[in-house]
Enzyme design. Structure first.
Site, short mmCIF file in Angstrom:
data_model
loop_
_atom_site.label_atom_id
_atom_site.label_comp_id
_atom_site.label_asym_id
_atom_site.label_seq_id
_atom_site.Cartn_x
_atom_site.Cartn_y
_atom_site.Cartn_z
N GLU A 146 -57.38 69.85 -32.42
CA GLU A 146 -58.36 70.56 -33.25
C GLU A 146 -57.75 71.74 -34.00
O GLU A 146 -57.14 72.63 -33.41
CB GLU A 146 -59.52 71.07 -32.38
CG GLU A 146 -60.61 71.78 -33.17
CD GLU A 146 -61.81 72.15 -32.32
OE1 GLU A 146 -62.76 72.75 -32.87
OE2 GLU A 146 -61.82 71.84 -31.12
N LYS A 153 -66.56 68.35 -32.17
CA LYS A 153 -67.64 68.31 -31.19
C LYS A 153 -68.09 66.87 -31.05
O LYS A 153 -68.44 66.22 -32.03
CB LYS A 153 -68.83 69.19 -31.62
CG LYS A 153 -68.77 70.60 -31.08
CD LYS A 153 -69.06 70.63 -29.59
CE LYS A 153 -68.58 71.93 -28.95
NZ LYS A 153 -67.21 71.85 -28.45
#
Length: 679
Positions: A478, A495
């Site tokens: 990420e 997410k």
């Protein structure tokens, strides 16, 4: 500006003062005062300090010339009257220069520390038979003076004079340049530092980056490797790797904890109180923003991590972690690798002898590296290891001295999920990114351990950081935030997670389930909205856009939902403040950020440390690229910790959230030969 250089006899204060004054006089007038000229005899240390404060320091601090009476060491009586002129910089040197009565009148205090035996040898070799009969008498007075107050505790700069003497004056001058109150006065030196040119040598490279890092930096005490270990994967989100240490002539180490930044420049330590992001703003913005690019993405600068507890500077509460809140090195030499073009750049500052030596070291290190194995990228779970890797894995697994222990039991974590949902129904949050941790003892070579992790879990923002006994081994997929040299902002929050499966049909079904999950998409969209708001505070509002929303990306052990938010930094906006406003990443807090961070403090009841923070670089051209610290093993003096968690919404099912925690821990634990603990 009055600078006091204090320390015990023989530490090297006089030599430092003379050499530092010589360097400073290139651009301004400097006055120099030696306390030994005013001490009234061999039994007059305390009286001499009083004379100094009253007749020398007090008028100088008022901008007046100082008129004082010297001591005639041969006649053993007061000598001639002398004058010390005021000047832009006044250097005062001697035992007692920074004693308590003097401290409030001084702008900067430098304490020179040295081994007792070494001090005695230096003092007696300098003053010979004159000093020898009085050494014990003078040493006893120093002990009494230091029993009342020890300047070293409040010193701005501490110099370890046991090391090589040659670098001390230039390192001390560099240290002075980091003190905010001196920035205007030392503008010529700082400008020269900002305008240093970079030498870059471009080399073909198809070798093994692990081998290259080990050859160049394997023995470095402080080193950083930002490792795009899945550069060949389908996601293609990071084609560059870079590696560096602080071992060059102007290398530095910065450690921040609880409002104090300690900056180490070889044997010189600077203590800088104040917020970390204020320090970063001064350091980052003071480098060359108009540099011509010599290599993609990084023009030397700062590399390391920002820990989660820096949230205290962006609205969160103040908590103390076992690890520094931030640890960064300033790299004046580095290697950048372009995995797509199969090129490497050896970077260093321009200085004919040192840069040539560094470039030759890189060339020699590249020669023996074996070709990197082709990697398909995003292959699920199982990675074939050769015999050497298997042997290394077995040795590491045998070194595990205890089973991993959960900070929260399954029931305890699920109860916290329910408490998070209560906060949501009460309107205190929309989404709570709850975390826990697995802790265990592990005595193993961090780099060998990282070799296993990157093989089992290649990731676009993987990294290996070593700061002495602290090592950070990350397989993060990420990106937190990147800022280009021209001010382009990009955040790519993750997410939504599903585990991988070796059965292709099951694996596709899991991927499709994630892509179509209303709950996971809602989690992602909430964080996207939060990041849009964070970026808009320092960006042109019309430039903020979501260029992709809820795309599925597949990695070795998980599928993830990823979105991208882009914007353009407003003209004149502080880049460090833009990072501070967005920190910590919304994907690790929830929304709204500040109130949710306070909820998390109560629920988790423990600091997160490095986990949930950011890893990356701050380049001299004003660019940065930072990842979110997830899928990361932190080793601290034999203790290992793995942080894991997930986003809690009103629709969350506590049991399913516990399953997600296990899925996220699987990649690291599996590489270590560990299983998720029961409980």
């Amino acid at each position: 500006m009055i600078i006091a250089i204090d320390g015990r006899s023989g530490a090297g204060k006089t030599s430092l003062a003379l050499e530092l004054a010589s360097l400073l006089r290139k651009h301004r007038e400097v006055s120099l005062f030696h306390l030994e000229d005013i001490y009234p005899g061999w039994n007059g240390l305390v009286a001499g300090v009083d004379r100094y404060v009253q007749t020398v320091l007090t008028p100088l601090s008022q901008g007046l010339d100082a008129e004082w009476v010297s001591w005639d060491w041969e006649a053993h009586f007061d000598g001639e009257a002398r004058r010390t002129a005021t000047a832009p910089i006044v250097i005062i040197e001697g035992v007692g220069a920074a004693q308590l009565a003097a401290r409030e009148l001084l702008d900067v205090v430098i304490w020179v520390a040295a081994d007792d035996e070494l001090r005695k040898q230096r003092a007696l070799s300098r003053d010979g038979e004159t000093y020898a009969p009085y050494w014990e008498l003078w040493a006893a007075q120093e002990e009494m003076l230091l029993a009342e107050y020890q300047p070293v505790h409040d010193a701005d700069i501490v110099l370890n004079a046991d090391g090589p003497a040659a670098a001390r004056p230039t390192d001390t001058l560099a240290a002075l340049g980091t003190i905010p109150e001196l920035s205007n006065l030392l503008a010529p030196e700082l400008l020269q530092q900002r305008e240093r040119q970079i030498v870059a040598d471009q080399l073909p490279f198809r070798g093994d980056t692990l081998g290259l890092f080990n050859r160049l930096f394997g023995k470095s005490r402080h080193a950083v490797w930002l490792d795009s270990s899945d550069a060949g994967a389908l996601s293609g989100r990071n084609r560059f790797s870079l590696m560096a240490d602080d071992g060059g002539a102007s290398g530095q180490l910065a450690l921040h904890s609880n409002g104090l930044t300690r900056l180490l420049i070889n044997d010189v330590e600077v203590r800088l109180p104040g917020p970390f992001f204020s320090w970063l703003d001064r350091q980052w913005s003071s480098t060359g923003s108009n540099l011509e690019a010599t290599a993609p993405g990084f023009q030397l600068g700062w590399l390391g991590y920002l820990g989660y507890e820096l949230k205290r500077e962006s609205g969160g509460s103040d908590q103390a972690a076992a690890t520094p809140d931030a640890a960064l090195i300033f790299a004046d030499r580095a290697v950048v690798i372009d995995h797509q073009e199969h090129l490497a750049w050896a970077l260093s500052f321009e200085s004919s002898e040192e840069s040539a030596q560094w470039l030759e070291e890189v060339r020699e290190a590249i020669k023996p590296t074996a070709p990197a194995a082709d990697r398909l990228g995003a292959e699920p779970i199982k990675i074939d290891l050769d015999d050497a890797a298997l042997n290394a894995a077995a040795a590491l697994r045998n070194s595990l001295s205890s089973e991993a222990k959960l900070r929260d039991s399954a029931a305890g974590y699920q109860n916290k999920v329910s408490q998070s949902q209560h906060q949501i129904t009460e309107g205190n949050s929309y989404e709570v990114c709850l975390t826990t941790a697995l802790d265990f003892q592990l005595d193993a070579d961090p780099l060998a351990l990282y070799a296993l992790l990157r093989c089992a879990n290649p990731a676009p923002f993987a990294s290996f950081l070593r700061f002495g006994k602290l090592a950070v081994l990350s397989t993060s997929p990420e990106r937190f935030l990147s800022i280009s040299a021209t001010g382009s902002l990009k955040a790519e929050p993750i997410k939504g997670t599903r585990r991988r499966d070796q059965d292709p049909a099951v694996d596709r079904a899991l991927r499709d389930e994630l892509a179509n999950s209303a709950k996971d998409r809602a989690e992602n969209v909430m964080i996207v909205d939060l990041m849009r708001n964070d970026l808009s505070r320092f960006a042109d509002p019309e430039s903020v856009k979501v260029s992709r929303l809820c795309d599925v990306e597949s990695y070795a052990s998980v599928h993830q939902l990823v979105s991208t938010i882009e914007a353009q930094l407003s003209p004149g906006a502080s880049r460090a403040e833009a990072v501070a406003v967005a920190f910590p990443a919304g994907s690790m807090t929830g929304a709204p950020k500040i109130s949710t961070m306070h909820i998390l403090d109560d629920l988790e009841a423990a600091p997160r440390g490095v986990y949930s923070g950011a890893i990356g670089y701050f380049s001299r051209d004003g660019s940065c690229d930072l990842s979110v610290v997830i899928r990361t093993l932190v080793l601290n003096d034999g203790q290992a910790s793995l942080g894991v968690g997930g986003a809690i919404t009103a629709d969350s099912i506590p049991e399913a959230e516990w399953d997600e925690v296990q899925a996220k821990a699987f990649g690291v634990l599996n590489a270590l030969g560990l299983e998720f603990p029961e409980g």
